[in-house]
Write an enzyme that holds these catalytic residues in place. Structure first.
Site, short mmCIF file in Angstrom:
data_model
loop_
_atom_site.label_atom_id
_atom_site.label_comp_id
_atom_site.label_asym_id
_atom_site.label_seq_id
_atom_site.Cartn_x
_atom_site.Cartn_y
_atom_site.Cartn_z
N VAL A 9 0.86 -1.18 0.05
CA VAL A 9 -0.01 0.03 0.05
C VAL A 9 0.97 1.18 -0.07
O VAL A 9 2.09 1.15 0.36
CB VAL A 9 -1.04 0.14 1.35
CG1 VAL A 9 -2.08 -1.06 1.14
CG2 VAL A 9 -0.22 -0.09 2.62
N SER A 10 0.30 2.33 -0.40
CA SER A 10 1.11 3.50 -0.37
C SER A 10 1.57 4.38 0.70
O SER A 10 2.35 5.04 0.71
CB SER A 10 0.38 4.56 -1.30
OG SER A 10 0.18 4.03 -2.89
N THR A 11 0.66 4.35 1.72
CA THR A 11 0.96 4.91 2.89
C THR A 11 0.75 4.17 4.37
O THR A 11 0.11 3.16 4.14
CB THR A 11 -0.29 6.35 3.06
OG1 THR A 11 -1.59 5.69 3.31
CG2 THR A 11 -0.03 7.22 1.83
N GLN A 14 -2.78 3.04 5.40
CA GLN A 14 -3.64 2.02 4.72
C GLN A 14 -3.29 0.58 5.29
O GLN A 14 -2.46 0.36 5.83
CB GLN A 14 -3.17 2.07 3.13
CG GLN A 14 -3.78 3.33 2.52
CD GLN A 14 -3.19 3.73 1.12
OE1 GLN A 14 -2.08 3.35 0.98
NE2 GLN A 14 -4.09 3.92 0.33
#
Length: 180
Positions: A9-11, A14
């Site tokens: 996931v990007s962050t 998340q």
């Protein structure tokens, strides 16, 4: 021949649970996870470890190709590495299986669309910023250096750039930039 999963996931805020469960259901024995942007391979230690570890006959499983890479260059590079090692790539939510000709073709098409989506998102973001600037809403980042304090220290206290930088906890080049 083992099946490995990769979830991303990007962050940090998340959640990886849905990807983790899908990868377990796909038969992944080991799942590597990370919370970092997929726009580049830089800083993705779990992906690097996994790519170094995979051997001929293994399978790498992701839920979607955009979990593996956001640019066609990175995706192609990763696919090439896997192919050279004799490792198959599969996606649980997309009909991608590079062990077949049709799967390879579909893989290439999805990669193109993933990059296209990233570029569109970047364009929309830049348009939004330009609009906000035009309306006076977007001011940019707040200044991190007190310009008046730097000038005061120079004029009133006669301090040099190195001394000001040390006192304020900033780079000497920043002091020079303010004073020029």
């Amino acid at each position: 021949m083992s099946t490995y999963g990769y979830a991303r996931v990007s962050t940090a805020d998340q959640d990886l649970t849905i990807q983790r469960e899908a990868l377990k259901a796909a038969g992944c024995e080991i799942i590597r996870e990370e919370k970092i942007s997929g726009t580049s391979r830089q800083g993705r230690a779990e992906l690097k470890t996994l790519l170094e570890f995979l051997r001929e006959g293994d399978t790498l499983v992701v839920t979607r190709l955009d979990r593996l890479a956001r640019s066609m260059d990175d995706l192609s590079s990763i696919a090439r590495e896997l192919q050279e090692k004799g490792v198959a790539l599969k996606a649980t939510e997309q009909p991608v299986d590079t062990s077949s000709a049709a799967g390879k073709a579909f893989f290439q098409m999805l990669g193109v669309f993933a990059e296209f989506e990233t570029n569109l998102r970047r364009e929309r973001q830049m348009e939004g910023i330009a609009k906000a600037k035009a309306e006076g809403v977007y001011k940019g980042r707040k200044p991190s250096i007190d310009v008046d304090e730097v000038k005061r220290m120079r004029v009133e206290e006669g301090m040099g750039a190195t001394e000001i930088a040390r006192e304020m906890g900033i780079a000497r080049t920043s002091v020079y930039r303010v004073l020029s």
